[in-house]
Structure formats: C-alpha cells, structure tokens
Scaffold this motif. Sequence first.
Motif, PDB file in Angstrom:
ATOM      1  N   ASN A 136       0.851  -1.192   0.000  1.00 41.18           N
ATOM      2  CA  ASN A 136       0.000   0.000   0.000  1.00 41.18           C
ATOM      3  C   ASN A 136       0.886   1.241   0.000  1.00 41.18           C
ATOM      4  OD1 ASN A 136      -1.735   2.144   0.626  1.00 41.18           O
ATOM      5  ND2 ASN A 136      -3.060   0.844   1.859  1.00 41.18           N
ATOM      6  N   ASN A 158       7.504   9.241  -0.373  1.00 37.74           N
ATOM      7  CA  ASN A 158       7.526   9.784  -1.732  1.00 37.74           C
ATOM      8  C   ASN A 158       8.867   9.523  -2.408  1.00 37.74           C
ATOM      9  OD1 ASN A 158       4.935  10.736  -1.423  1.00 37.74           O
ATOM     10  ND2 ASN A 158       5.527  12.862  -1.065  1.00 37.74           N
ATOM     11  N   HIS A 178     -10.589  -3.236  -5.846  1.00 37.82           N
ATOM     12  CA  HIS A 178     -10.388  -1.947  -5.164  1.00 37.82           C
ATOM     13  C   HIS A 178      -8.977  -1.908  -4.592  1.00 37.82           C
ATOM     14  CE1 HIS A 178     -11.155   1.670  -2.925  1.00 37.82           C
ATOM     15  NE2 HIS A 178     -10.929   1.052  -1.771  1.00 37.82           N
ATOM     16  N   LEU A 180      -3.769   3.666  -4.581  1.00 36.44           N
ATOM     17  CA  LEU A 180      -3.310   3.715  -5.974  1.00 36.44           C
ATOM     18  C   LEU A 180      -3.222   5.163  -6.471  1.00 36.44           C
ATOM     19  CD1 LEU A 180      -2.552   2.266  -8.604  1.00 36.44           C
ATOM     20  CD2 LEU A 180      -4.998   2.089  -9.110  1.00 36.44           C
ATOM     21  N   HIS A 181      -4.159   5.991  -6.038  1.00 39.67           N
ATOM     22  CA  HIS A 181      -4.174   7.385  -6.505  1.00 39.67           C
ATOM     23  C   HIS A 181      -2.923   8.135  -6.081  1.00 39.67           C
ATOM     24  CE1 HIS A 181      -5.702   7.652  -2.372  1.00 39.67           C
ATOM     25  NE2 HIS A 181      -5.237   8.880  -2.369  1.00 39.67           N
ATOM     26  N   ARG A 182      -2.329   7.731  -4.937  1.00 45.03           N
ATOM     27  CA  ARG A 182      -1.119   8.429  -4.471  1.00 45.03           C
ATOM     28  C   ARG A 182       0.033   8.209  -5.439  1.00 45.03           C
ATOM     29  NH1 ARG A 182       2.788   7.111   0.007  1.00 45.03           N
ATOM     30  NH2 ARG A 182       3.976   9.018   0.281  1.00 45.03           N
ATOM     31  N   GLN A 233      -0.273   7.516  -8.613  1.00 48.72           N
ATOM     32  CA  GLN A 233      -0.621   8.234  -9.839  1.00 48.72           C
ATOM     33  C   GLN A 233      -0.399   9.728  -9.688  1.00 48.72           C
ATOM     34  OE1 GLN A 233      -4.627   6.786 -10.096  1.00 48.72           O
ATOM     35  NE2 GLN A 233      -4.082   5.015 -11.362  1.00 48.72           N
ATOM     36  N   ASP A 234      -0.679  10.284  -8.504  1.00 48.26           N
ATOM     37  CA  ASP A 234      -0.462  11.709  -8.267  1.00 48.26           C
ATOM     38  C   ASP A 234       1.018  12.074  -8.352  1.00 48.26           C
ATOM     39  OD1 ASP A 234      -3.151  12.049  -7.906  1.00 48.26           O
ATOM     40  OD2 ASP A 234      -3.079  12.067  -5.714  1.00 48.26           O
ATOM     41  N   THR A 294      -1.972  -3.266 -10.257  1.00 47.74           N
ATOM     42  CA  THR A 294      -2.651  -3.800  -9.077  1.00 47.74           C
ATOM     43  C   THR A 294      -2.514  -5.323  -9.032  1.00 47.74           C
ATOM     44  OG1 THR A 294      -4.774  -3.929 -10.229  1.00 47.74           O
ATOM     45  CG2 THR A 294      -4.297  -1.906  -9.011  1.00 47.74           C
TER      46      THR A 294
END
Length: 391
Positions: free
Chosen positions: A233, A239, A257, A261-263, A265-266, A273
């Motif tokens: 996770n 970072n 789900h 994942l968005h972190r 991508q950001d 996944t």
Amino acid sequence: MKLSDLLHRPAPELPGLVAVARVDRRADALARRAKPGEIAVIDQLDLDRATADALIAAGVIAVVNAAQSITGRYPNLGPSALVSSGVLLVDTVGPEIMHAVKDGMRLRISDGVLFAGKKRLGDGIVQDADSVADAMVEAKSGLSTQLEAFAGNTIEFMRRERAMLLDGHGVPDVDVAMAGRHVLVVAAGFDHAEQLARLRHYIRECKPVLVGVGAGADALLAAGYTPQLIVGNPAGVSNAALGCGADVVVPADLDGHAPGLHRVQDLGAGAVTFPSSANTEDMALLLAAHGGAELVVTVGLSASMAEFLDRSRATSNASTFLTRLQVGGTLVDGSALATLYRSRVPVGVVWLMVLAAVAVGLSALLVSDAGDAVLSWLAQLWTGVLAGSGF
C-alpha cells in the motif's frame, strides 16, 4: 517566609513520565508520524512483533494500549519486544482513553495512571519482563486451538485462490526481469537493518533484484540501495521511494479496489494492481516465483513458528503457509545466507594474501645468488615489451 517568596517559588514537579502523546487506532499509521521521545496511544489486541518494531524504530518511549496486548489466544511477540527495548507498556487502559487523550497533548504516566497535568484520564496495567513472560506461558496453551482454526482458513484460502497460487492467474506482469536471477525481498520486519548490513557482500557480488515490501522500500533506501520493485500500500511508503523509478505493485481486494493507488498516480509514477487476499509479503514472493527467479532471499519476513503465528489475520497465516509451499526450495532466509557469507574469505583478501606471498618470494630471491640473473632477465623482458619485439 515572605508572601513574595511563596508566590515565586516554582511548583513542585509532578511524578512520572511526561511527553507528547500521539493517538491513532492504527498503530502502523501512528508509527509513521510518531517522533522520538513521544508516547504512542493505540488500541490493538494481541500486539504483534512487526507493529512493536515499528514503534521502537520510531523512538517512542511509552506505549499506552487501550486493549489487551496479550489476550492469551496465542503467544504474540509484540509486548516482549517493547519491554526488552526499554519502552514503557501500559496495558488494558480501556477504549475511552482513545477519546480522553488528544493527539499532541502532553501526557503524564505515573504507576500506570494517565494524567493531563493533574487531571486523571485513566489507568492500566504496567507490563514488565516478568508479567509478559507469565502471559506468554499461558498463551502457549492456546496454540492447539489456533492451529485448528489455521487449518480451516488454509483450506478456504486455497479454494478461493488456487488458480493464482498454482498457475499465476491474476499475478500482474512487471517490467523488472527476474527470470534466472536472484531476488532479494525486504520487509521492515524484525532486525531487517542488521540483516541488510550483513548481506552487503552478497548484494555486491550477486546483484540481486531488490524488492521492497511496503516500508521495506525505505529500508533499502536507508541502506544505500535503490529498490527495483515495490509491493504494498503506497500509504506506507515515502515519496522518495515511490519516485525512485521502481515498478510499483499495489494490493487490491478481490473486487479490484486498490487503496492508495491514486497516491502513486499523483506522483506521476506507474503502478499495477494485484487482486488477492494474500498479504503483501506473500505477493512479493509470488511475483518472484512466477517471474522465474532462481533464488529468493528474504529479509524481515516471518521465519520461525512464533513469528508465523504472530499475525493479526488468519488469512495472512494461510497465505504465508501456502506461498512458501509454492515458492519451495528457491526460498532462503537472509539471516542464514548472511551467516554463510560471513564464513567466506572475501576475494579481495585472497588477492592481498597472494600478492603478499609473491612479494615475500621475490624479496627472498633477489637477495640470493640468483638475484642478479633474475634482475637481468626482467630488464631484458621489459626492453623487449617496450620495443614491441616480444621476447
């Protein structure tokens, strides 16, 4: 005594340990933001070793647990790790303490009683080496029940995910080439930093693929290595690690789900996944096995029976057991490999010994009667090389 003296006399210091409190029901999340010298306030039944190690690494001086750190269901290793490291453990304080103590509050602990200044907030049981040892003896009597439950969970896990375990269905493709290579899988578990240090010769000589499991990616960075693959996770990874260029595999539930994942991508990094109910350590091992790794070396992963049972989820035990069966003889514990490398004489030392022997031999020869002849032959050889005519 004058009234002015009484007014200016400093207030007597209250007894006990005083420090800033950090409060979170999720001990792993708390460990990531706690600072050295603070008090961790958590709510976790049967405190496991991995969580305790994370709190110790964060530098907390005390742990206040709203729940029982040892319930007796099985001999969990977290409390003994805290106590042996000199961390004060106040146990079974009660769930109301999670609301009574505010994050960032200065908390005072005296004989198991918690105060904010002079206000009493709650009290618990102070655990020491003797009380933890006694509780562990009682907990061992519950092993048979745990093993029976484990057998049932193993059958259920195999029924649900046999296609993934046996044929690799659902195991994602990654850009890291592992076929025919050594793979080093690092988790931020017990003694991981020392194990990494002991494996430095192995890493330098064999150049294994470096895989970080969750915070294990940061452990690799801290040791001076760059992970090539990160599994876990992203919320538990810095970072710096996510942006180091490694491939990232984010665990997902069986419905797809994938929290966190968005972190990734950001940050502009790519990720795939891995839908499974297996734990992240086992996902990393399965990626290596299905990727064709010749040898899989583990650091910070469960190795003994006690560590194996020291899990908070029954599914974790089942996936761990079946994954190790699947990986089979290619799996090697890092501490064992480090012991083998420690017994070896480094190649550099061997060359130094050879050169020393040659130097001694030449010295003995040059002071002998044949020394002049040897010097003359060496001079002729050197002249021939410079002239390009051979000898």
